[in-house]
Scaffold this motif. Structure first.
Motif, PDB file in Angstrom:
ATOM      1  N   VAL A   1     -13.615  -4.779 -20.575  1.00 30.71           N
ATOM      2  CA  VAL A   1     -12.495  -4.823 -21.412  1.00 30.71           C
ATOM      3  C   VAL A   1     -11.578  -5.920 -21.222  1.00 30.71           C
ATOM      4  CG1 VAL A   1     -12.622  -2.425 -22.303  1.00 30.71           C
ATOM      5  CG2 VAL A   1     -10.985  -3.135 -20.789  1.00 30.71           C
ATOM      6  N   SER A   2     -11.484  -6.255 -20.092  1.00 27.18           N
ATOM      7  CA  SER A   2     -10.430  -7.221 -19.861  1.00 27.18           C
ATOM      8  C   SER A   2     -10.741  -8.727 -20.344  1.00 27.18           C
ATOM      9  CB  SER A   2     -10.138  -7.481 -18.408  1.00 27.18           C
ATOM     10  OG  SER A   2     -11.209  -7.606 -17.751  1.00 27.18           O
ATOM     11  N   LEU A   3     -11.970  -8.689 -20.497  1.00 28.38           N
ATOM     12  CA  LEU A   3     -12.651 -10.089 -21.331  1.00 28.38           C
ATOM     13  C   LEU A   3     -11.897 -10.185 -22.599  1.00 28.38           C
ATOM     14  CD1 LEU A   3     -16.592  -9.858 -20.722  1.00 28.38           C
ATOM     15  CD2 LEU A   3     -14.759 -11.629 -19.642  1.00 28.38           C
ATOM     16  N   ALA A   4     -11.502  -9.078 -23.432  1.00 28.70           N
ATOM     17  CA  ALA A   4     -10.993  -9.134 -24.674  1.00 28.70           C
ATOM     18  C   ALA A   4      -9.246  -8.996 -24.493  1.00 28.70           C
ATOM     19  CB  ALA A   4     -11.286  -7.737 -25.507  1.00 28.70           C
ATOM     20  N   THR A   5      -8.942  -8.210 -23.465  1.00 32.72           N
ATOM     21  CA  THR A   5      -7.610  -8.157 -23.294  1.00 32.72           C
ATOM     22  C   THR A   5      -6.815  -9.431 -22.979  1.00 32.72           C
ATOM     23  OG1 THR A   5      -8.093  -6.928 -21.340  1.00 32.72           O
ATOM     24  CG2 THR A   5      -7.217  -5.463 -23.300  1.00 32.72           C
TER      25      THR A   5
ATOM     26  N   ARG B   1      -7.584 -12.185 -23.888  1.00 32.62           N
ATOM     27  CA  ARG B   1      -7.477 -13.034 -24.935  1.00 32.62           C
ATOM     28  C   ARG B   1      -6.316 -12.503 -25.892  1.00 32.62           C
ATOM     29  NH1 ARG B   1     -12.158 -13.737 -23.174  1.00 32.62           N
ATOM     30  NH2 ARG B   1     -13.390 -15.867 -23.461  1.00 32.62           N
ATOM     31  N   GLY B   2      -5.640 -11.333 -25.497  1.00 25.61           N
ATOM     32  CA  GLY B   2      -4.592 -10.647 -26.224  1.00 25.61           C
ATOM     33  C   GLY B   2      -5.196  -9.878 -27.312  1.00 25.61           C
TER      34      GLY B   2
END
Ligand code: ATP
Ligand code: MG
Lengths: 306, 243
Positions: A295-299, A301-302
């Motif tokens: 999920v950090s791939l998305a977080t 990017r904000g």
């Protein structure tokens, strides 16, 4: 639409619906059941680790205790299986209560103490002296309640309950306060949060779902040994799946289980000889490149991941 | 001078030991609502420890803490927060992975019960944090994190506020600005204890100071008088913190 309703409708409902329908179209019911069990356990790890920072290396202790709680109710009290599953949840909570002093430890000390506690419960249950109660090391066979179809339904219901808890944590000031405690317990207290109480509640909720999962697992398999239901593979897998997806979210552990447990079975079926290797490399790559989970791939990017 | 109202907090003979070392060694003072009390003293004299004990981080080993007529020594921090005591930290302690807004929301939700919490947007605006509201607190610089500590404390509607070196690291303009805010808070009725090494700042905002050395007070009065007392001069002599 309030965000918790959105999370229930867009994440929980489709997932539960999928696992309710899948047995009708896919024949490997044991695999589906295991997916449900690992979804429950990974979310249980999420509750305690993601929201409070305690890494439960002996998480399987609650699961095994729940399985034996179920077995004892069925063997000695002829309890109907659904009721015995509820008792398994209670057993998980009671063990959680017994272990609350562990919450005074932090970091690796907690993880190790929790692991030791799970081993202690295993050896207690497997003690030949308790053969008349637990069947000791010889394992239990619960023929009377054997009903994989109903047990699967039970597992899906427990998954729904577990996801409900995580949706609540993700959308409530209670869950936010837990995360505040995880970040800095002293500051959380200065925000007015009763740190000890919050930790205990999260710990018991996490113990509850693992106990229930253990109970329903015992119902499903109906023949098992202490080493099966106390196998630390359950703890490790649940932790790895939760971390792989990303904790303190609803989606992270779900994605983690679906991908990693999916790949696990895929490799296991197709190229079993490379199985350990591929799996190990995959996990190492994750830890090195995505320590905060997929999920950090998305977080990063904000984007806000539910 | 201090308002002649009954003190909201009275500290009497406070002792805090770490092993055999007495970090607090019989500290006594009081502070009243609406008053700004300065707590000064050389490094290691026990200022932060005093704040830690008053805010419930440590239980006192001896002595009494009377707040609002009740003994509060040894009460858990969150209970003291609910009674109206709050603080900032010398090294700021925000919830790093939570957003600035969430940092404050926790305090709004769990702070003092029975009093209307302040408006979040106003607080963020007043302390220049509004533009970072949706960023993780880890993105703030150190002085902004101190402001976040302060905002989190204010979100619980305190009646006694303990500020541990809030002004350290601020530039002169920011110092004036924060001094104005602290004075306004006192005027609204808060009792405020300010720990600070910057004597100019202490001079500007305090009604009264306590000078501490080796865990107890060696002077109580205005800063103007304190700087003429030989014992106080001696304690600060050679110290790295001048006016
Ligand atoms: N948790 C602790 N354990 C052991 N010793 C401590 C602890 N906290 C403080 N001390 C000691 O107590 C003494 C007083 O420390 P304290 O932090 O209260 O000083 P201070 O007046 O705030 O100093 P400074 O101006 O440097 O912030 C110091 O000698 C410090 O090393
Ligand atoms: Mg200090």
């Amino acid at each position: 639409m309030p965000s918790f309703v959105r999370h229930l409708l867009l994440i929980v409902a489709p997932l539960i619906a999928a696992f309710a329908i899948l047995p009708g179209v896919y024949d490997n019911h044991l695999l589906l059941f295991n997916f449900v069990i690992f979804l429950i356990l990974a979310q249980g790890v999420n509750i305690i680790y993601g929201f409070t920072g305690y890494l439960p290396f002996g998480y399987v202790g609650f699961f095994g205790a729940g399985a034996y709680g179920f077995a004892i109710m069925v063997m000695h009290f002829q309890t109907p299986a659904p009721l015995a599953v509820l008792v398994a949840g209670v057993v998980g909570v009671l063990l959680g209560l017994l272990l609350t002093p562990l919450l005074r430890l932090s970091g690796a000390y907690f993880a190790i103490a929790n692991l030791a506690a799970a081993l202690a419960v295993l050896h207690f249950v497997a003690n030949p002296a308790l053969e008349s109660i637990t069947k000791g090391p010889y394992g239990v066979a619960l023929n009377g309640t054997f009903n994989p179809t109903l047990a699967y339904v039970g597992a899906v219901i427990i998954l729904a309950l577990t996801l409900g808890i995580v949706v609540f944590l993700r959308n409530s000031s209670f869950g936010m306060a837990l995360q505040a405690v995880r970040e800095d317990a002293v500051s959380a207290a200065m925000a007015g949060v009763n740190v000890v109480k919050m930790r205990v509640i999260a710990w018991l909720a996490s113990a509850l779902v693992a106990g229930l999962a253990g109970g329903v697992f015992a119902w499903y398999v109906s023949v098992f040994y202490p080493d099966n239901v106390f196998s630390n593979d359950f703890s490790i897998f649940a932790i790895v799946f939760a971390l792989f997806g990303g904790v303190a979210t609803i989606m992270g552990p779900i994605v983690g289980v679906l991908i990693l447990y999916g790949v696990y079975n895929l490799i296991g079926f197709t190229t079993p000889q490379y199985f350990q290797l591929i799996y190990g490399v995959l996990i190492m790559a994750l830890v090195l490149f995505l320590p905060a989970g997929l999920v950090s791939l998305a977080t990063r990017r904000g984007w806000n991941v539910p | 001078m201090s308002p002649d109202a009954k003190p909201i907090l009275t500290v009497n003979g406070l002792v805090k030991r770490f092993g055999g070392f007495h970090a607090l060694d019989g500290l006594s003072f009081h502070v009243s609502s609406g008053e700004i009390l300065g707590l000064v003293g050389p490094n290691g004299s026990g200022k932060t420890t005093a704040i830690n004990v008053i805010s419930g981080l440590y239980a006192p080993d001896d002595g009494t803490l009377t707040y609002d007529g009740a003994s509060i020594g040894g009460l858990a921090s969150h209970k003291l927060v609910h009674r109206g005591i709050n603080r900032t930290f010398q090294i700021p302690k925000p919830f790093l992975s939570l957003t600035v807004r969430q940092n404050v929301e926790v305090a709004l939700a769990y702070g003092r019960v029975g009093v209307a919490p302040p408006k979040l947007s106003d607080l963020l605006e007043q302390y220049h944090l509004a533009e970072f509201a949706d960023r993780p607190a880890a993105d703030l610089n150190s002085s902004q994190q101190k402001m976040l500590d302060l905002v989190r404390a204010l979100a619980t509607r305190p009646r006694l506020l303990l500020l541990d070196e809030l002004a350290a690291g601020l530039n002169p303009t920011e110092l004036d600005w924060i001094a104005g805010h602290i004075k306004a808070l006192a005027q609204s009725g808060l009792a405020i204890i300010v720990v600070e090494h910057l004597m100019g700042f202490i001079e500007q905002i305090t009604d009264r100071v306590i000078v501490m050395n080796a865990g107890k007070e060696i002077f109580e009065g205005t800063l103007a008088v304190a700087v003429k007392v030989p014992q106080v001069i001696e304690v600060f002599l050679g110290g790295e913190h001048g006016a």
